[in-house]
Scaffold this motif. Structure first.
Motif, PDB file in Angstrom:
ATOM      1  N   SER A 239      30.139  32.267  50.365  1.00  0.00           N
ATOM      2  CA  SER A 239      31.013  31.942  49.230  1.00  0.00           C
ATOM      3  C   SER A 239      31.334  33.191  48.410  1.00  0.00           C
ATOM      4  CB  SER A 239      30.366  30.875  48.346  1.00  0.00           C
ATOM      5  OG  SER A 239      29.107  31.293  47.865  1.00  0.00           O
ATOM      6  N   SER A 240      30.355  34.059  48.217  1.00  0.00           N
ATOM      7  CA  SER A 240      30.594  35.288  47.454  1.00  0.00           C
ATOM      8  C   SER A 240      31.554  36.210  48.187  1.00  0.00           C
ATOM      9  CB  SER A 240      29.273  36.009  47.190  1.00  0.00           C
ATOM     10  OG  SER A 240      28.391  35.196  46.446  1.00  0.00           O
ATOM     11  N   LEU A 241      31.365  36.336  49.495  1.00  0.00           N
ATOM     12  CA  LEU A 241      32.245  37.187  50.298  1.00  0.00           C
ATOM     13  C   LEU A 241      33.669  36.646  50.300  1.00  0.00           C
ATOM     14  CD1 LEU A 241      32.508  39.625  52.186  1.00  0.00           C
ATOM     15  CD2 LEU A 241      31.890  38.103  54.091  1.00  0.00           C
ATOM     16  N   ALA A 242      33.800  35.329  50.506  1.00  0.00           N
ATOM     17  CA  ALA A 242      35.130  34.709  50.510  1.00  0.00           C
ATOM     18  C   ALA A 242      35.786  34.834  49.142  1.00  0.00           C
ATOM     19  CB  ALA A 242      35.023  33.245  50.916  1.00  0.00           C
ATOM     20  N   GLY A 243      35.016  34.625  48.082  1.00  0.00           N
ATOM     21  CA  GLY A 243      35.557  34.748  46.734  1.00  0.00           C
ATOM     22  C   GLY A 243      36.038  36.154  46.439  1.00  0.00           C
ATOM     23  N   ALA A 244      35.266  37.149  46.875  1.00  0.00           N
ATOM     24  CA  ALA A 244      35.649  38.540  46.646  1.00  0.00           C
ATOM     25  C   ALA A 244      36.931  38.885  47.402  1.00  0.00           C
ATOM     26  CB  ALA A 244      34.515  39.458  47.075  1.00  0.00           C
ATOM     27  N   ILE A 245      37.025  38.432  48.653  1.00  0.00           N
ATOM     28  CA  ILE A 245      38.214  38.729  49.463  1.00  0.00           C
ATOM     29  C   ILE A 245      39.456  38.070  48.856  1.00  0.00           C
ATOM     30  CG2 ILE A 245      39.316  38.332  51.691  1.00  0.00           C
ATOM     31  CD1 ILE A 245      36.536  38.614  52.973  1.00  0.00           C
ATOM     32  N   VAL A 246      39.333  36.798  48.496  1.00  0.00           N
ATOM     33  CA  VAL A 246      40.477  36.087  47.907  1.00  0.00           C
ATOM     34  C   VAL A 246      40.855  36.702  46.560  1.00  0.00           C
ATOM     35  CG1 VAL A 246      41.238  33.878  46.951  1.00  0.00           C
ATOM     36  CG2 VAL A 246      39.996  33.937  49.118  1.00  0.00           C
ATOM     37  N   GLY A 247      39.846  37.013  45.744  1.00  0.00           N
ATOM     38  CA  GLY A 247      40.126  37.598  44.433  1.00  0.00           C
ATOM     39  C   GLY A 247      40.850  38.927  44.536  1.00  0.00           C
ATOM     40  N   ILE A 248      40.374  39.811  45.413  1.00  0.00           N
ATOM     41  CA  ILE A 248      41.015  41.116  45.599  1.00  0.00           C
ATOM     42  C   ILE A 248      42.436  40.949  46.146  1.00  0.00           C
ATOM     43  CG2 ILE A 248      40.928  43.253  46.936  1.00  0.00           C
ATOM     44  CD1 ILE A 248      37.851  43.036  46.782  1.00  0.00           C
ATOM     45  N   THR A 249      42.600  40.007  47.070  1.00  0.00           N
ATOM     46  CA  THR A 249      43.932  39.751  47.638  1.00  0.00           C
ATOM     47  C   THR A 249      44.912  39.309  46.556  1.00  0.00           C
ATOM     48  OG1 THR A 249      42.948  39.126  49.766  1.00  0.00           O
ATOM     49  CG2 THR A 249      45.213  38.408  49.339  1.00  0.00           C
ATOM     50  N   PHE A 250      44.487  38.407  45.693  1.00  0.00           N
ATOM     51  CA  PHE A 250      45.368  37.919  44.626  1.00  0.00           C
ATOM     52  C   PHE A 250      45.705  39.032  43.636  1.00  0.00           C
ATOM     53  CE2 PHE A 250      44.846  33.805  46.272  1.00  0.00           C
ATOM     54  CZ  PHE A 250      45.697  32.931  45.599  1.00  0.00           C
ATOM     55  N   ILE A 251      44.748  39.896  43.349  1.00  0.00           N
ATOM     56  CA  ILE A 251      44.992  40.990  42.398  1.00  0.00           C
ATOM     57  C   ILE A 251      45.940  42.027  42.988  1.00  0.00           C
ATOM     58  CG2 ILE A 251      43.906  42.934  41.215  1.00  0.00           C
ATOM     59  CD1 ILE A 251      41.405  41.162  40.878  1.00  0.00           C
ATOM     60  N   VAL A 252      45.704  42.400  44.247  1.00  0.00           N
ATOM     61  CA  VAL A 252      46.478  43.479  44.866  1.00  0.00           C
ATOM     62  C   VAL A 252      47.885  43.029  45.256  1.00  0.00           C
ATOM     63  CG1 VAL A 252      46.594  45.038  46.850  1.00  0.00           C
ATOM     64  CG2 VAL A 252      44.415  44.667  45.676  1.00  0.00           C
ATOM     65  N   PHE A 253      47.987  41.847  45.873  1.00  0.00           N
ATOM     66  CA  PHE A 253      49.270  41.432  46.448  1.00  0.00           C
ATOM     67  C   PHE A 253      50.063  40.460  45.579  1.00  0.00           C
ATOM     68  CE2 PHE A 253      46.620  42.634  50.096  1.00  0.00           C
ATOM     69  CZ  PHE A 253      47.464  43.551  50.710  1.00  0.00           C
ATOM     70  N   PHE A 254      49.403  39.751  44.677  1.00  0.00           N
ATOM     71  CA  PHE A 254      50.119  38.755  43.869  1.00  0.00           C
ATOM     72  C   PHE A 254      50.081  39.068  42.372  1.00  0.00           C
ATOM     73  CE2 PHE A 254      48.663  36.636  47.739  1.00  0.00           C
ATOM     74  CZ  PHE A 254      49.861  36.121  48.221  1.00  0.00           C
ATOM     75  N   GLY A 255      49.508  40.204  42.001  1.00  0.00           N
ATOM     76  CA  GLY A 255      49.503  40.611  40.611  1.00  0.00           C
ATOM     77  C   GLY A 255      48.671  39.732  39.705  1.00  0.00           C
ATOM     78  N   HIS A 256      47.650  39.083  40.259  1.00  0.00           N
ATOM     79  CA  HIS A 256      46.798  38.211  39.449  1.00  0.00           C
ATOM     80  C   HIS A 256      46.025  39.046  38.429  1.00  0.00           C
ATOM     81  CE1 HIS A 256      44.366  34.633  38.608  1.00  0.00           C
ATOM     82  NE2 HIS A 256      43.312  35.434  38.601  1.00  0.00           N
ATOM     83  N   ASP A 257      46.009  38.583  37.184  1.00  0.00           N
ATOM     84  CA  ASP A 257      45.291  39.287  36.120  1.00  0.00           C
ATOM     85  C   ASP A 257      43.790  39.201  36.383  1.00  0.00           C
ATOM     86  OD1 ASP A 257      44.252  40.371  33.828  1.00  0.00           O
ATOM     87  OD2 ASP A 257      45.488  39.201  32.455  1.00  0.00           O
ATOM     88  N   ARG A 258      43.142  40.349  36.538  1.00  0.00           N
ATOM     89  CA  ARG A 258      41.709  40.361  36.859  1.00  0.00           C
ATOM     90  C   ARG A 258      40.863  39.774  35.738  1.00  0.00           C
ATOM     91  NH1 ARG A 258      40.411  46.365  38.129  1.00  0.00           N
ATOM     92  NH2 ARG A 258      42.487  46.174  39.067  1.00  0.00           N
ATOM     93  N   ARG A 259      41.445  39.695  34.526  1.00  0.00           N
ATOM     94  CA  ARG A 259      40.701  39.111  33.403  1.00  0.00           C
ATOM     95  C   ARG A 259      40.739  37.594  33.424  1.00  0.00           C
ATOM     96  NH1 ARG A 259      43.883  42.334  28.826  1.00  0.00           N
ATOM     97  NH2 ARG A 259      45.531  41.637  30.270  1.00  0.00           N
ATOM     98  N   MET A 260      41.651  37.025  34.215  1.00  0.00           N
ATOM     99  CA  MET A 260      41.740  35.570  34.327  1.00  0.00           C
ATOM    100  C   MET A 260      40.625  35.064  35.241  1.00  0.00           C
ATOM    101  SD  MET A 260      44.249  34.350  32.522  1.00  0.00           S
ATOM    102  CE  MET A 260      44.632  32.794  33.319  1.00  0.00           C
ATOM    103  N   PRO A 261      39.865  34.064  34.791  1.00  0.00           N
ATOM    104  CA  PRO A 261      38.758  33.574  35.621  1.00  0.00           C
ATOM    105  C   PRO A 261      39.254  32.866  36.876  1.00  0.00           C
ATOM    106  CG  PRO A 261      39.089  32.132  33.712  1.00  0.00           C
ATOM    107  CD  PRO A 261      39.994  33.332  33.521  1.00  0.00           C
ATOM    108  N   MET A 262      38.502  33.017  37.943  1.00  0.00           N
ATOM    109  CA  MET A 262      38.804  32.331  39.198  1.00  0.00           C
ATOM    110  C   MET A 262      37.658  31.378  39.508  1.00  0.00           C
ATOM    111  SD  MET A 262      39.694  33.911  42.965  1.00  0.00           S
ATOM    112  CE  MET A 262      41.318  34.424  42.394  1.00  0.00           C
ATOM    113  N   PRO A 263      37.939  30.103  39.731  1.00  0.00           N
ATOM    114  CA  PRO A 263      36.852  29.144  39.961  1.00  0.00           C
ATOM    115  C   PRO A 263      36.043  29.489  41.204  1.00  0.00           C
ATOM    116  CG  PRO A 263      38.979  28.170  40.491  1.00  0.00           C
ATOM    117  CD  PRO A 263      39.268  29.475  39.823  1.00  0.00           C
ATOM    118  N   PHE A 264      34.727  29.383  41.071  1.00  0.00           N
ATOM    119  CA  PHE A 264      33.821  29.686  42.181  1.00  0.00           C
ATOM    120  C   PHE A 264      33.497  28.430  42.996  1.00  0.00           C
ATOM    121  CE2 PHE A 264      29.390  30.980  43.604  1.00  0.00           C
ATOM    122  CZ  PHE A 264      29.850  31.857  44.577  1.00  0.00           C
TER     123      PHE A 264
END
Length: 294
Positions: free
Chosen positions: A239-264
């Motif tokens: 779950s941690s690995l998948a969360g990290a991959i999805v989070g980085i993908t959203f930040i890099v490719f979709f401009g997701h604000d890193r300060r916005m929480p992502m549900p775990f």
């Protein structure tokens, strides 16, 4: 032996197909629960706050009943009451071409996707376990994890109404060692909750922020109660690995604000479901790989 047992013993391939069709219907109900349960909880909390803040004030008009059964499903655009023929999982969506029969406004693709996802995962559980207690329990766990995933994704909420019964159900099932010995289930429930609680406290101490919610603790404890403490390292790693991959993908490719929480919660649910079916196999492969690498 019951008639169903005889049927599935003679035709084992029938059980996953029947379970999959039943799962489609459950998926339709999950669509309702995913939307309505948070609203029901919010209304309940507001009512409780009202009673505490203004205990003597009486409302003139009692609120209309709103639960998983009432009112009936309606189009969110025009209020058209959904008929039985318009509520057949997946088929109705295809026949209506994804539009309301009354106002022709588009229907969200998520409704048939949840139904298909539930049907497919239910069939996979039935195929993996075969007809019996483990399959039926595994289906119930699957349905709960699907509902929790989408609710947490939408609302950043893992309702106690699902996580706590799930925890107790896991312990009760493992009285009969359905998935793991009872001792392993009790240790899994306890260590699952305590581990994430400690992570939460450490993160808050270091950053001054809350990194996750208490619902994540309860969900991880519930997975430990179902699958035993041995499954927890795999679940938290995956779950941690998948969360990290999805989070980085959203930040890099979709401009997701890193300060916005992502549900775990959704990542825990996916990892828990994978562990339900293939946890022992993955753990065994990992240990063999670790021995080779050492």
């Amino acid at each position: 032996m019951s008639d169903l047992s005889v049927l599935f013993a003679n035709y084992p391939a029938a059980f996953p197909w029947i379970a999959g069709v039943f799962g489609l219907a459950i998926g339709s109900f999950l669509n309702v629960a995913i939307y309505r349960l948070p609203v029901m909880l919010e209304r309940k909390w507001r009512s409780q706050c009202q009673e505490i803040l203004k205990p003597n004030k009486k409302t003139r008009n009692a609120p209309k009943r709103f639960d998983l059964a009432v009112p009936g499903s309606r189009c969110p655009h025009c209020g058209h009451a959904i008929t039985v023929l318009e509520n057949i999982p997946v088929l109705s969506f295809l026949c209506l071409r994804g539009k309301c029969s009354a106002c022709a406004k588009p229907i969200s693709w998520r409704y048939p996707l949840v139904e298909l996802l539930t049907g497919c995962l239910t069939a996979m559980v039935a195929w993996y376990f075969g007809y019996g207690m483990a399959a039926l329990a595994g289906m119930a766990l699957t349905w709960a994890l699907i509902a929790l995933s989408f609710i947490d994704f939408d609302r950043q909420l893992l309702p106690d109404d699902i996580t706590l019964p799930l925890l107790w159900a896991g312990l009760l099932l493992n009285v009969f060692s359905a998935f793991t010995p009872l001792s392993s289930a009790v240790i899994g429930a306890t260590s699952g909750y305590v581990f994430l609680w400690l992570v939460y406290q450490f993160f808050k101490l270091v950053t001054g922020k809350e990194g996750m919610g208490y619902g994540d603790f309860k969900l991880f404890a519930a997975l430990g109660a179902w699958l035993g403490w041995q499954s927890l390292p795999l679940i938290i790693l995956f779950s941690s690995l998948a969360g990290a991959i999805v989070g980085i993908t959203f930040i890099v490719f979709f401009g997701h604000d890193r300060r916005m929480p992502m549900p775990f919660g959704p990542f825990l649910c996916v990892a828990g479901w994978v562990a339900l079916l293939w946890g022992d196999t993955l753990t065994r492969y990992y240990l063999q790989f670790a021995r080779i690498g050492s």
